[in-house]
Scaffold this motif. Structure first.
Motif, mmCIF file in Angstrom:
data_model
loop_
_atom_site.group_PDB
_atom_site.id
_atom_site.type_symbol
_atom_site.label_atom_id
_atom_site.label_comp_id
_atom_site.label_asym_id
_atom_site.label_seq_id
_atom_site.Cartn_x
_atom_site.Cartn_y
_atom_site.Cartn_z
ATOM 1 N N VAL A 91 0.849 -1.184 0.000
ATOM 2 C CA VAL A 91 0.000 0.000 0.000
ATOM 3 C C VAL A 91 0.891 1.241 0.000
ATOM 4 C CG1 VAL A 91 -1.788 1.289 1.222
ATOM 5 C CG2 VAL A 91 -1.843 -1.221 1.195
ATOM 6 N N ILE A 92 0.541 2.212 -0.851
ATOM 7 C CA ILE A 92 1.307 3.441 -1.024
ATOM 8 C C ILE A 92 0.440 4.624 -0.620
ATOM 9 C CG2 ILE A 92 2.580 4.860 -2.683
ATOM 10 C CD1 ILE A 92 2.744 2.327 -4.466
ATOM 11 N N GLY A 93 0.991 5.549 0.149
ATOM 12 C CA GLY A 93 0.239 6.739 0.536
ATOM 13 C C GLY A 93 0.930 7.520 1.625
ATOM 14 N N ARG A 94 0.212 8.506 2.220
ATOM 15 C CA ARG A 94 0.796 9.375 3.246
ATOM 16 C C ARG A 94 0.752 8.777 4.641
ATOM 17 N NH1 ARG A 94 -1.676 13.490 4.674
ATOM 18 N NH2 ARG A 94 -3.591 13.285 3.468
ATOM 19 N N SER A 95 -0.119 7.793 4.857
ATOM 20 C CA SER A 95 -0.290 7.238 6.195
ATOM 21 C C SER A 95 0.953 6.494 6.673
ATOM 22 C CB SER A 95 -1.488 6.285 6.218
ATOM 23 O OG SER A 95 -1.560 5.592 7.451
ATOM 24 N N ARG A 96 1.231 6.573 7.973
ATOM 25 C CA ARG A 96 2.348 5.831 8.552
ATOM 26 C C ARG A 96 2.155 4.327 8.418
ATOM 27 N NH1 ARG A 96 5.847 8.638 11.855
ATOM 28 N NH2 ARG A 96 5.300 10.812 12.281
ATOM 29 N N SER A 97 0.917 3.887 8.228
ATOM 30 C CA SER A 97 0.649 2.455 8.113
ATOM 31 C C SER A 97 0.962 1.901 6.721
ATOM 32 C CB SER A 97 -0.817 2.170 8.447
ATOM 33 O OG SER A 97 -1.677 2.766 7.475
ATOM 34 N N CYS A 98 1.247 2.781 5.758
ATOM 35 C CA CYS A 98 1.518 2.323 4.394
ATOM 36 C C CYS A 98 2.885 1.652 4.315
ATOM 37 C CB CYS A 98 1.460 3.499 3.413
ATOM 38 S SG CYS A 98 -0.197 4.175 3.174
ATOM 39 N N ASN A 99 3.000 0.698 3.416
ATOM 40 C CA ASN A 99 4.282 0.037 3.193
ATOM 41 C C ASN A 99 5.292 0.976 2.548
ATOM 42 O OD1 ASN A 99 2.019 -2.330 2.297
ATOM 43 N ND2 ASN A 99 3.419 -2.807 3.967
ATOM 44 N N LEU A 100 4.815 1.866 1.683
ATOM 45 C CA LEU A 100 5.653 2.894 1.075
ATOM 46 C C LEU A 100 4.996 4.238 1.339
ATOM 47 C CD1 LEU A 100 8.072 3.792 -0.544
ATOM 48 C CD2 LEU A 100 6.829 3.244 -2.642
ATOM 49 N N ARG A 101 5.618 5.023 2.239
ATOM 50 C CA ARG A 101 5.028 6.287 2.668
ATOM 51 C C ARG A 101 5.573 7.428 1.821
ATOM 52 N NH1 ARG A 101 5.690 9.193 8.533
ATOM 53 N NH2 ARG A 101 4.001 10.707 8.301
ATOM 54 N N LEU A 102 4.665 8.264 1.299
ATOM 55 C CA LEU A 102 5.034 9.369 0.421
ATOM 56 C C LEU A 102 4.954 10.697 1.155
ATOM 57 C CD1 LEU A 102 3.082 8.372 -2.820
ATOM 58 C CD2 LEU A 102 5.425 7.778 -2.178
ATOM 59 N N PRO A 103 5.852 11.634 0.817
ATOM 60 C CA PRO A 103 5.820 12.950 1.453
ATOM 61 C C PRO A 103 4.860 13.931 0.794
ATOM 62 C CG PRO A 103 7.748 12.785 0.047
ATOM 63 C CD PRO A 103 7.073 11.443 0.007
ATOM 64 N N SER A 104 4.400 13.643 -0.421
ATOM 65 C CA SER A 104 3.594 14.597 -1.175
ATOM 66 C C SER A 104 2.270 14.886 -0.479
ATOM 67 C CB SER A 104 3.326 14.068 -2.589
ATOM 68 O OG SER A 104 2.463 14.949 -3.282
ATOM 69 N N ALA A 105 1.961 16.184 -0.331
ATOM 70 C CA ALA A 105 0.684 16.580 0.265
ATOM 71 C C ALA A 105 -0.491 16.224 -0.640
ATOM 72 C CB ALA A 105 0.693 18.080 0.547
ATOM 73 N N ASP A 106 -0.233 15.972 -1.924
ATOM 74 C CA ASP A 106 -1.292 15.609 -2.866
ATOM 75 C C ASP A 106 -1.640 14.124 -2.821
ATOM 76 O OD1 ASP A 106 -1.528 18.218 -3.836
ATOM 77 O OD2 ASP A 106 0.109 17.914 -5.260
ATOM 78 N N ALA A 107 -0.882 13.343 -2.062
ATOM 79 C CA ALA A 107 -1.170 11.912 -1.932
ATOM 80 C C ALA A 107 -2.218 11.696 -0.852
ATOM 81 C CB ALA A 107 0.103 11.152 -1.589
ATOM 82 N N SER A 108 -3.143 10.782 -1.094
ATOM 83 C CA SER A 108 -4.121 10.412 -0.074
ATOM 84 C C SER A 108 -3.452 9.536 0.979
ATOM 85 C CB SER A 108 -5.290 9.656 -0.714
ATOM 86 O OG SER A 108 -5.964 10.474 -1.652
ATOM 87 N N ARG A 109 -4.130 9.386 2.121
ATOM 88 C CA ARG A 109 -3.532 8.588 3.196
ATOM 89 C C ARG A 109 -3.272 7.154 2.727
ATOM 90 N NH1 ARG A 109 -3.252 10.220 8.177
ATOM 91 N NH2 ARG A 109 -3.568 8.133 9.018
ATOM 92 N N ARG A 110 -4.226 6.551 2.070
ATOM 93 C CA ARG A 110 -4.057 5.247 1.397
ATOM 94 C C ARG A 110 -4.398 5.492 -0.066
ATOM 95 N NH1 ARG A 110 -4.049 0.473 4.209
ATOM 96 N NH2 ARG A 110 -5.410 -0.496 2.654
ATOM 97 N N HIS A 111 -3.388 5.745 -0.852
ATOM 98 C CA HIS A 111 -3.603 6.269 -2.206
ATOM 99 C C HIS A 111 -3.745 5.168 -3.251
ATOM 100 C CE1 HIS A 111 -3.168 9.905 -4.846
ATOM 101 N NE2 HIS A 111 -3.048 8.936 -5.737
#
Length: 227
Positions: free
Chosen positions: A26-46
């Motif tokens: 799972v990719i997104g802004r959430s700390r629970s994601c396997n790949l965490r993104l810094p972009s403010a345009d990314a959803s928590r679970r994108h």
């Protein structure tokens, strides 16, 4: 590269993330994601990438701003080597490496279950930059702590980058030598690469890590991009 290759996600300067059949990342802004993104345009679970015996499927998770594959907005799409996944201002590259696996090491983060594995490269490691970009090649060689010569043949001309135990020590292009030449090698976007192991550098002109090299190459690319 065939479907049998070891599949990885590259998002430098973070370490690569190994993808496994019949599992998901799972990719997104959430700390629970396997790949965490810094972009403010990314959803928590994108978005997520789901593995199967037939390959890997990119799936948008009803994100606010959408998931793009090679510039095209997608809801669901099968991935192929060299694909660029764009989420907000971040780009993730999907690669498959035809190399056996040596051993596993944990990725960054305290609660990650995904593993990054070190390829046990054979005598010669080679391929197309369209499928494995230079930055991904360097991260693979860094993981394996490889010593040798990386040769790039591209439209911009030839480039040479020597490594010792996975660290860059010297680089040459037609016009440059040292760190600036290494940055130019990283930013070569097309052509082919060949890594010849156990080739010692003629001299040491670089005092920087792969991460520092990739960050500088990325900075120069951002400065050169139209705004």
């Amino acid at each position: 590269m065939g479907a049998s290759g070891n599949a990885m996600l590259f998002f430098p300067p973070l370490p690569p993330v190994q993808l496994r059949p019949e599992s998901s990342v799972v990719i997104g802004r959430s700390r629970s994601c396997n790949l965490r993104l810094p972009s403010a345009d990314a959803s928590r679970r994108h978005a997520e990438i789901v593995g199967s015996r037939g390959g890997f499927l990119l799936r948008d998770l009803r994100s606010t701003n959408g998931t793009f594959l090679n510039g095209e907005r997608v809801d669901e799409r099968q991935l192929k080597p060299g694909d660029r996944i764009q989420i907000g201002g971040d780009t993730i590259t999907f690669c498959q490496v035809e190399a056996p696996i040596e051993r596993a090491t944990p990725t960054i983060g305290e609660d990650k279950t995904i593993l990054v594995e070190r390829p046990a490269l054979g005598q010669v490691f080679q391929g197309s930059l369209a499928e494995i970009p230079t930055f991904a090649v360097l991260q693979i060689l860094e993981m394996g702590r490889k010593t040798g010569l990386l040769l790039i043949e591209s439209e911009q001309g030839p480039g040479k980058l020597w490594l010792c135990a996975g660290e860059p020590v010297h680089a040459e292009t037609k016009l440059q030598k040292g760190f600036d030449a290494a940055v130019s090698v990283v930013n070569m976007a097309s052509g082919r690469f060949t890594f010849e192991p156990q080739r010692d550098a003629p001299e040491r002109t670089i005092q920087a890590s792969v991460t520092e090299l990739l960050l500088e190459a990325s900075r120069l690319q951002d400065e050169a991009a139209p705004h």
